[in-house]
Design a protein around this motif. Structure first.
Motif, PDB file in Angstrom:
ATOM      1  N   ASP A   1      -0.218   0.317   8.506  1.00  0.00           N
ATOM      2  CA  ASP A   1      -0.786  -0.884   7.897  1.00  0.00           C
ATOM      3  C   ASP A   1      -2.182  -0.650   7.330  1.00  0.00           C
ATOM      4  N   ILE A   2      -2.824   0.458   7.718  1.00  0.00           N
ATOM      5  CA  ILE A   2      -4.173   0.741   7.219  1.00  0.00           C
ATOM      6  C   ILE A   2      -4.214   2.028   6.417  1.00  0.00           C
ATOM      7  N   GLN A   3      -3.036   2.477   5.957  1.00  0.00           N
ATOM      8  CA  GLN A   3      -2.915   3.564   5.001  1.00  0.00           C
ATOM      9  C   GLN A   3      -2.234   3.013   3.750  1.00  0.00           C
ATOM     10  N   PHE A   4      -2.601   3.560   2.600  1.00  0.00           N
ATOM     11  CA  PHE A   4      -2.111   3.000   1.351  1.00  0.00           C
ATOM     12  C   PHE A   4      -1.338   4.037   0.533  1.00  0.00           C
ATOM     13  N   ALA A   5      -0.223   3.582  -0.023  1.00  0.00           N
ATOM     14  CA  ALA A   5       0.599   4.433  -0.880  1.00  0.00           C
ATOM     15  C   ALA A   5       0.190   4.326  -2.340  1.00  0.00           C
ATOM     16  N   SER A   6      -0.299   3.145  -2.761  1.00  0.00           N
ATOM     17  CA  SER A   6      -0.701   2.945  -4.156  1.00  0.00           C
ATOM     18  C   SER A   6      -1.553   1.693  -4.251  1.00  0.00           C
ATOM     19  N   TYR A   7      -2.175   1.515  -5.412  1.00  0.00           N
ATOM     20  CA  TYR A   7      -2.984   0.324  -5.647  1.00  0.00           C
ATOM     21  C   TYR A   7      -3.096   0.084  -7.144  1.00  0.00           C
ATOM     22  N   ALA A   8      -3.563  -1.111  -7.512  1.00  0.00           N
ATOM     23  CA  ALA A   8      -3.849  -1.436  -8.912  1.00  0.00           C
ATOM     24  C   ALA A   8      -5.017  -2.409  -8.951  1.00  0.00           C
ATOM     25  N   LEU A   9      -5.968  -2.136  -9.821  1.00  0.00           N
ATOM     26  CA  LEU A   9      -7.111  -3.017 -10.043  1.00  0.00           C
ATOM     27  C   LEU A   9      -6.768  -3.962 -11.185  1.00  0.00           C
ATOM     28  N   SER A  10      -7.016  -5.260 -10.992  1.00  0.00           N
ATOM     29  CA  SER A  10      -6.690  -6.227 -12.045  1.00  0.00           C
ATOM     30  C   SER A  10      -7.580  -5.993 -13.260  1.00  0.00           C
ATOM     31  N   PRO A  11      -7.119  -6.359 -14.460  1.00  0.00           N
ATOM     32  CA  PRO A  11      -7.895  -6.112 -15.680  1.00  0.00           C
ATOM     33  C   PRO A  11      -9.292  -6.736 -15.675  1.00  0.00           C
ATOM     34  N   ASP A  12      -9.465  -7.869 -14.990  1.00  0.00           N
ATOM     35  CA  ASP A  12     -10.793  -8.495 -14.932  1.00  0.00           C
ATOM     36  C   ASP A  12     -11.648  -7.944 -13.790  1.00  0.00           C
ATOM     37  N   GLY A  13     -11.088  -7.036 -12.994  1.00  0.00           N
ATOM     38  CA  GLY A  13     -11.829  -6.416 -11.917  1.00  0.00           C
ATOM     39  C   GLY A  13     -12.075  -7.307 -10.719  1.00  0.00           C
ATOM     40  N   LYS A  14     -11.379  -8.430 -10.618  1.00  0.00           N
ATOM     41  CA  LYS A  14     -11.621  -9.371  -9.529  1.00  0.00           C
ATOM     42  C   LYS A  14     -10.612  -9.254  -8.383  1.00  0.00           C
ATOM     43  N   GLN A  15      -9.461  -8.636  -8.651  1.00  0.00           N
ATOM     44  CA  GLN A  15      -8.419  -8.535  -7.628  1.00  0.00           C
ATOM     45  C   GLN A  15      -7.939  -7.098  -7.495  1.00  0.00           C
ATOM     46  N   LEU A  16      -7.494  -6.773  -6.297  1.00  0.00           N
ATOM     47  CA  LEU A  16      -6.968  -5.454  -5.999  1.00  0.00           C
ATOM     48  C   LEU A  16      -5.610  -5.614  -5.328  1.00  0.00           C
ATOM     49  N   ALA A  17      -4.568  -5.075  -5.958  1.00  0.00           N
ATOM     50  CA  ALA A  17      -3.236  -5.067  -5.349  1.00  0.00           C
ATOM     51  C   ALA A  17      -3.054  -3.756  -4.600  1.00  0.00           C
ATOM     52  N   THR A  18      -2.497  -3.832  -3.398  1.00  0.00           N
ATOM     53  CA  THR A  18      -2.272  -2.633  -2.599  1.00  0.00           C
ATOM     54  C   THR A  18      -0.868  -2.625  -2.013  1.00  0.00           C
ATOM     55  N   ALA A  19      -0.372  -1.408  -1.777  1.00  0.00           N
ATOM     56  CA  ALA A  19       0.888  -1.203  -1.051  1.00  0.00           C
ATOM     57  C   ALA A  19       0.595  -0.252   0.097  1.00  0.00           C
ATOM     58  N   THR A  20       0.935  -0.654   1.314  1.00  0.00           N
ATOM     59  CA  THR A  20       0.647   0.167   2.483  1.00  0.00           C
ATOM     60  C   THR A  20       1.722   1.238   2.681  1.00  0.00           C
ATOM     61  N   ALA A  21       1.448   2.127   3.625  1.00  0.00           N
ATOM     62  CA  ALA A  21       2.444   3.135   3.991  1.00  0.00           C
ATOM     63  C   ALA A  21       3.710   2.499   4.532  1.00  0.00           C
ATOM     64  N   ASN A  22       3.581   1.274   5.077  1.00  0.00           N
ATOM     65  CA  ASN A  22       4.739   0.545   5.603  1.00  0.00           C
ATOM     66  C   ASN A  22       5.367  -0.373   4.562  1.00  0.00           C
ATOM     67  N   ASP A  23       4.931  -0.255   3.301  1.00  0.00           N
ATOM     68  CA  ASP A  23       5.511  -0.975   2.158  1.00  0.00           C
ATOM     69  C   ASP A  23       5.177  -2.460   2.121  1.00  0.00           C
ATOM     70  N   GLU A  24       4.098  -2.870   2.773  1.00  0.00           N
ATOM     71  CA  GLU A  24       3.595  -4.232   2.588  1.00  0.00           C
ATOM     72  C   GLU A  24       2.788  -4.281   1.304  1.00  0.00           C
ATOM     73  N   VAL A  25       2.993  -5.330   0.512  1.00  0.00           N
ATOM     74  CA  VAL A  25       2.265  -5.514  -0.745  1.00  0.00           C
ATOM     75  C   VAL A  25       1.406  -6.759  -0.635  1.00  0.00           C
ATOM     76  N   GLY A  26       0.163  -6.653  -1.090  1.00  0.00           N
ATOM     77  CA  GLY A  26      -0.723  -7.807  -1.026  1.00  0.00           C
ATOM     78  C   GLY A  26      -1.837  -7.723  -2.040  1.00  0.00           C
ATOM     79  N   ILE A  27      -2.634  -8.794  -2.107  1.00  0.00           N
ATOM     80  CA  ILE A  27      -3.725  -8.911  -3.071  1.00  0.00           C
ATOM     81  C   ILE A  27      -5.035  -9.140  -2.315  1.00  0.00           C
ATOM     82  N   TRP A  28      -6.041  -8.330  -2.610  1.00  0.00           N
ATOM     83  CA  TRP A  28      -7.393  -8.504  -2.087  1.00  0.00           C
ATOM     84  C   TRP A  28      -8.274  -9.146  -3.147  1.00  0.00           C
ATOM     85  N   GLN A  29      -9.096 -10.121  -2.738  1.00  0.00           N
ATOM     86  CA  GLN A  29     -10.134 -10.655  -3.600  1.00  0.00           C
ATOM     87  C   GLN A  29     -11.383  -9.799  -3.388  1.00  0.00           C
TER      88      GLN A  29
END
Length: 281
Positions: free
Chosen positions: A106-134
Protein backbone atom coordinates in the motif's frame (compact mmCIF):
# COMPACT_ATOMS: atom_id res chain seq x y z
CA UNK A 1 30.00 12.63 -15.50
CA UNK A 2 26.86 11.17 -13.95
CA UNK A 3 24.99 7.89 -13.60
CA UNK A 4 22.32 6.14 -15.67
CA UNK A 5 19.11 8.09 -16.33
CA UNK A 6 15.99 6.78 -14.58
CA UNK A 7 13.62 9.55 -15.69
CA UNK A 8 13.53 12.64 -17.91
CA UNK A 9 11.01 15.26 -19.08
CA UNK A 10 10.90 18.42 -21.18
CA UNK A 11 9.51 21.73 -19.98
CA UNK A 12 6.35 22.86 -21.78
CA UNK A 13 8.34 25.21 -24.04
CA UNK A 14 10.85 22.41 -24.84
CA UNK A 15 13.78 24.69 -23.97
CA UNK A 16 14.81 22.72 -20.89
CA UNK A 17 15.25 19.01 -20.26
CA UNK A 18 15.34 17.73 -16.68
CA UNK A 19 16.84 14.33 -15.97
CA UNK A 20 17.10 12.30 -12.75
CA UNK A 21 19.82 9.70 -12.40
CA UNK A 22 20.39 6.48 -10.45
CA UNK A 23 22.95 8.18 -8.18
CA UNK A 24 20.41 10.82 -7.14
CA UNK A 25 21.63 13.64 -9.40
CA UNK A 26 19.04 15.93 -10.98
CA UNK A 27 20.40 17.64 -14.09
CA UNK A 28 18.88 20.60 -15.94
CA UNK A 29 19.85 20.93 -19.57
CA UNK A 30 19.51 23.80 -22.03
CA UNK A 31 18.12 22.10 -25.14
CA UNK A 32 19.14 24.62 -27.88
CA UNK A 33 22.78 24.65 -26.75
CA UNK A 34 22.84 21.05 -25.42
CA UNK A 35 24.64 22.38 -22.32
CA UNK A 36 24.22 21.38 -18.68
CA UNK A 37 22.80 24.33 -16.72
CA UNK A 38 22.54 22.99 -13.15
CA UNK A 39 23.05 19.84 -11.13
CA UNK A 40 21.45 19.08 -7.78
CA UNK A 41 22.33 16.14 -5.57
CA UNK A 42 19.39 14.38 -3.89
CA UNK A 43 18.94 11.38 -1.62
CA UNK A 44 16.96 9.49 -4.26
CA UNK A 45 19.40 6.65 -4.84
CA UNK A 46 18.08 4.10 -7.32
CA UNK A 47 15.25 4.20 -9.81
CA UNK A 48 13.18 7.40 -9.63
CA UNK A 49 10.56 8.78 -12.01
CA UNK A 50 10.11 12.42 -12.97
CA UNK A 51 7.40 14.86 -14.12
CA UNK A 52 7.44 18.62 -14.61
CA UNK A 53 4.76 20.98 -13.28
CA UNK A 54 3.08 23.45 -15.68
CA UNK A 55 5.08 26.35 -14.16
CA UNK A 56 8.27 24.75 -15.61
CA UNK A 57 9.99 25.44 -12.28
CA UNK A 58 8.89 22.59 -10.04
CA UNK A 59 9.41 18.90 -10.68
CA UNK A 60 7.78 15.84 -9.15
CA UNK A 61 10.05 12.93 -8.21
CA UNK A 62 8.93 9.48 -7.12
CA UNK A 63 11.36 8.19 -4.51
CA UNK A 64 12.51 4.62 -4.08
CA UNK A 65 12.59 2.65 -0.86
CA UNK A 66 9.83 2.00 1.69
CA UNK A 67 7.70 3.97 2.13
CA UNK A 68 7.74 5.57 -1.29
CA UNK A 69 6.86 9.24 -1.49
CA UNK A 70 6.47 11.91 -4.13
CA UNK A 71 8.69 14.95 -3.69
CA UNK A 72 8.06 18.39 -5.16
CA UNK A 73 11.41 20.04 -5.93
CA UNK A 74 12.09 23.66 -6.89
CA UNK A 75 14.61 23.44 -9.74
CA UNK A 76 15.85 27.01 -9.19
CA UNK A 77 16.93 26.34 -5.59
CA UNK A 78 17.05 22.54 -5.33
CA UNK A 79 14.76 22.70 -2.29
CA UNK A 80 12.16 20.01 -1.56
CA UNK A 81 8.99 22.03 -1.02
CA UNK A 82 6.47 19.23 -0.43
CA UNK A 83 6.28 15.52 0.31
CA UNK A 84 3.22 13.57 -0.80
CA UNK A 85 2.32 10.15 0.57
CA UNK A 86 0.77 8.25 3.44
CA UNK A 87 1.08 9.88 6.86
CA UNK A 88 1.94 7.61 9.79
CA UNK A 89 0.72 8.48 13.28
CA UNK A 90 3.83 6.88 14.74
CA UNK A 91 6.94 4.92 13.82
CA UNK A 92 5.36 1.94 15.59
CA UNK A 93 2.42 2.05 13.14
CA UNK A 94 4.82 1.89 10.21
CA UNK A 95 7.00 -0.81 11.75
CA UNK A 96 4.20 -3.14 12.84
CA UNK A 97 1.92 -2.82 9.81
CA UNK A 98 3.83 -1.69 6.73
CA UNK A 99 7.15 -3.54 6.73
CA UNK A 100 5.79 -6.73 5.14
CA UNK A 101 3.19 -7.72 2.56
CA UNK A 102 0.35 -7.28 1.98
CA UNK A 103 0.25 -3.87 3.70
CA UNK A 104 3.72 -2.91 2.47
CA UNK A 105 2.24 -2.90 -1.03
CA UNK A 106 0.00 0.00 0.00
CA UNK A 107 3.01 2.32 0.34
CA UNK A 108 4.80 1.26 -2.84
CA UNK A 109 3.78 2.58 -6.22
CA UNK A 110 3.66 0.94 -9.64
CA UNK A 111 2.84 4.11 -11.62
CA UNK A 112 1.56 7.66 -11.34
CA UNK A 113 0.29 10.59 -13.42
CA UNK A 114 0.41 14.32 -12.70
CA UNK A 115 -2.70 16.22 -13.81
CA UNK A 116 -2.17 18.84 -16.55
CA UNK A 117 -2.86 21.72 -14.12
CA UNK A 118 -0.42 20.27 -11.59
CA UNK A 119 -3.02 20.16 -8.81
CA UNK A 120 -3.73 16.41 -8.64
CA UNK A 121 -1.64 13.27 -8.58
CA UNK A 122 -3.05 9.88 -9.60
CA UNK A 123 -1.25 6.84 -8.19
CA UNK A 124 -1.43 3.06 -8.46
CA UNK A 125 0.03 1.02 -5.61
CA UNK A 126 1.84 -2.29 -5.76
CA UNK A 127 -1.46 -3.82 -4.60
CA UNK A 128 -3.30 -2.18 -7.55
CA UNK A 129 -5.24 0.43 -5.57
CA UNK A 130 -5.87 3.56 -7.64
CA UNK A 131 -6.48 6.96 -6.10
CA UNK A 132 -6.10 10.72 -6.41
CA UNK A 133 -3.97 12.97 -4.18
CA UNK A 134 -4.62 16.70 -3.86
CA UNK A 135 -1.13 18.18 -4.01
CA UNK A 136 -2.05 21.33 -2.06
CA UNK A 137 -3.02 19.53 1.15
CA UNK A 138 -1.93 15.89 0.65
CA UNK A 139 -5.51 14.56 0.92
CA UNK A 140 -6.35 11.28 -0.82
CA UNK A 141 -9.44 9.76 -2.44
CA UNK A 142 -9.63 6.15 -3.55
CA UNK A 143 -10.95 5.41 -7.05
CA UNK A 144 -10.39 1.66 -7.21
CA UNK A 145 -9.68 -0.63 -4.24
CA UNK A 146 -6.69 -2.97 -4.12
CA UNK A 147 -6.90 -6.20 -6.07
CA UNK A 148 -7.05 -9.70 -4.66
CA UNK A 149 -3.49 -10.49 -5.75
CA UNK A 150 -1.15 -8.44 -3.58
CA UNK A 151 2.17 -7.08 -4.82
CA UNK A 152 1.39 -7.59 -8.50
CA UNK A 153 2.46 -4.07 -9.66
CA UNK A 154 -0.06 -4.63 -12.46
CA UNK A 155 -1.08 -1.00 -13.14
CA UNK A 156 2.02 0.17 -14.94
CA UNK A 157 0.85 3.16 -16.97
CA UNK A 158 -1.56 6.06 -16.26
CA UNK A 159 -2.53 9.32 -17.96
CA UNK A 160 -4.92 12.24 -17.47
CA UNK A 161 -6.81 13.81 -20.35
CA UNK A 162 -5.98 17.44 -21.16
CA UNK A 163 -8.85 18.79 -19.04
CA UNK A 164 -7.92 16.59 -16.08
CA UNK A 165 -11.44 15.18 -15.88
CA UNK A 166 -10.64 11.66 -17.10
CA UNK A 167 -8.00 9.19 -15.92
CA UNK A 168 -6.90 6.27 -18.09
CA UNK A 169 -4.83 3.36 -16.78
CA UNK A 170 -3.86 -0.14 -17.86
CA UNK A 171 -4.05 -3.24 -15.67
CA UNK A 172 -2.06 -6.29 -16.75
CA UNK A 173 -3.75 -8.42 -14.09
CA UNK A 174 -7.34 -8.08 -15.31
CA UNK A 175 -6.06 -7.53 -18.89
CA UNK A 176 -7.96 -4.30 -19.48
CA UNK A 177 -7.45 -0.59 -20.03
CA UNK A 178 -9.81 1.42 -17.82
CA UNK A 179 -11.26 4.90 -18.39
CA UNK A 180 -12.50 6.67 -15.24
CA UNK A 181 -14.35 9.91 -14.59
CA UNK A 182 -12.37 11.63 -11.84
CA UNK A 183 -15.17 13.80 -10.39
CA UNK A 184 -17.76 11.04 -10.03
CA UNK A 185 -15.15 8.33 -9.29
CA UNK A 186 -16.85 6.00 -11.76
CA UNK A 187 -15.63 3.93 -14.69
CA UNK A 188 -16.79 5.15 -18.10
CA UNK A 189 -15.31 2.53 -20.42
CA UNK A 190 -12.75 -0.24 -20.81
CA UNK A 191 -11.07 -2.27 -23.53
CA UNK A 192 -9.41 -5.69 -23.43
CA UNK A 193 -5.61 -5.37 -23.60
CA UNK A 194 -2.53 -6.52 -21.71
CA UNK A 195 -0.89 -3.12 -21.93
CA UNK A 196 2.55 -2.34 -20.54
CA UNK A 197 2.20 1.27 -21.72
CA UNK A 198 -0.47 3.74 -22.83
CA UNK A 199 -0.40 7.28 -24.19
CA UNK A 200 -2.98 10.02 -24.80
CA UNK A 201 -2.90 12.49 -27.67
CA UNK A 202 -2.31 16.15 -26.74
CA UNK A 203 -6.02 16.93 -27.15
CA UNK A 204 -6.98 13.88 -25.07
CA UNK A 205 -9.15 12.41 -27.80
CA UNK A 206 -7.00 9.48 -28.94
CA UNK A 207 -5.44 6.62 -26.97
CA UNK A 208 -2.48 4.49 -28.02
CA UNK A 209 -1.42 1.32 -26.22
CA UNK A 210 0.74 -1.76 -26.36
CA UNK A 211 -0.83 -5.20 -26.25
CA UNK A 212 0.76 -8.58 -25.66
CA UNK A 213 -0.98 -11.90 -26.06
CA UNK A 214 0.74 -15.13 -25.04
CA UNK A 215 2.51 -16.89 -27.95
CA UNK A 216 1.56 -14.06 -30.33
CA UNK A 217 3.48 -11.00 -31.56
CA UNK A 218 2.93 -7.80 -29.61
CA UNK A 219 0.98 -4.96 -31.21
CA UNK A 220 0.60 -1.18 -30.97
CA UNK A 221 -3.01 -0.03 -31.33
CA UNK A 222 -4.79 3.33 -31.41
CA UNK A 223 -8.44 4.34 -31.04
CA UNK A 224 -10.63 7.32 -30.15
CA UNK A 225 -10.97 7.50 -26.37
CA UNK A 226 -14.76 7.58 -26.69
CA UNK A 227 -14.80 4.64 -29.13
CA UNK A 228 -12.21 2.13 -27.96
CA UNK A 229 -13.91 -0.66 -29.90
CA UNK A 230 -12.74 1.04 -33.12
CA UNK A 231 -9.06 0.28 -32.50
CA UNK A 232 -6.61 0.08 -35.39
CA UNK A 233 -3.28 -1.75 -35.22
CA UNK A 234 -0.37 0.57 -36.04
CA UNK A 235 2.42 -1.98 -35.68
CA UNK A 236 2.91 -5.71 -35.13
CA UNK A 237 6.28 -6.48 -33.57
CA UNK A 238 8.72 -8.81 -35.27
CA UNK A 239 9.42 -12.06 -33.40
CA UNK A 240 12.72 -10.76 -31.97
CA UNK A 241 11.06 -7.87 -30.13
CA UNK A 242 9.01 -7.74 -26.94
CA UNK A 243 7.55 -5.09 -24.67
CA UNK A 244 9.50 -4.37 -21.49
CA UNK A 245 7.62 -3.97 -18.18
CA UNK A 246 8.02 -0.36 -16.98
CA UNK A 247 10.45 0.24 -19.87
CA UNK A 248 8.36 0.39 -23.05
CA UNK A 249 6.91 3.84 -23.80
CA UNK A 250 4.30 4.98 -26.32
CA UNK A 251 3.84 8.75 -26.78
CA UNK A 252 2.12 11.01 -29.25
CA UNK A 253 4.08 13.75 -30.99
CA UNK A 254 2.93 17.32 -30.10
CA UNK A 255 0.81 17.57 -33.26
CA UNK A 256 -0.93 14.25 -32.49
CA UNK A 257 -0.20 12.91 -35.96
CA UNK A 258 2.49 10.40 -35.03
CA UNK A 259 3.32 8.02 -32.17
CA UNK A 260 6.81 7.24 -30.87
CA UNK A 261 7.48 3.74 -29.50
CA UNK A 262 10.64 3.05 -27.48
CA UNK A 263 12.02 0.76 -24.78
CA UNK A 264 11.57 -2.59 -26.53
CA UNK A 265 13.45 -5.75 -25.59
CA UNK A 266 15.46 -7.09 -28.52
CA UNK A 267 16.61 -10.72 -28.63
CA UNK A 268 18.83 -12.86 -30.87
CA UNK A 269 21.22 -9.93 -31.38
CA UNK A 270 18.52 -7.93 -33.15
CA UNK A 271 19.27 -4.18 -33.10
CA UNK A 272 17.11 -2.17 -30.73
CA UNK A 273 14.86 0.34 -32.44
CA UNK A 274 12.67 3.37 -31.85
CA UNK A 275 9.56 3.46 -34.04
CA UNK A 276 7.78 6.59 -35.31
CA UNK A 277 4.31 5.61 -36.52
CA UNK A 278 1.72 7.61 -38.44
CA UNK A 279 -1.70 7.86 -36.81
CA UNK A 280 -4.62 7.26 -39.23
CA UNK A 281 -6.78 10.34 -39.73
Amino acid sequence: FTDYVSGAAFTTDSRRLVSVHMNGDVNIWDVPSLKLVKTYQTLLIGNSLLSIFPDNRRILLMSGGIPQRFLVVDTQTGAITKSIGKHFDSFMEFQTKYTQFPDMGDIQFASYALSPDGKQLATATANDEVGIWQIADNTYQQLQPAGEQYGSFAIRSMAFTKDGKTLVFSNTRDKKIHVWDVASKSEKASVDAVAEAIGLSPDGKMLVWTNRVQDQPGTISVAPLDALDQAKVLLTLAKDYKFGPRMTSVRFMPDGKQVVVSGLFASNEAPNQIYVLDVPS
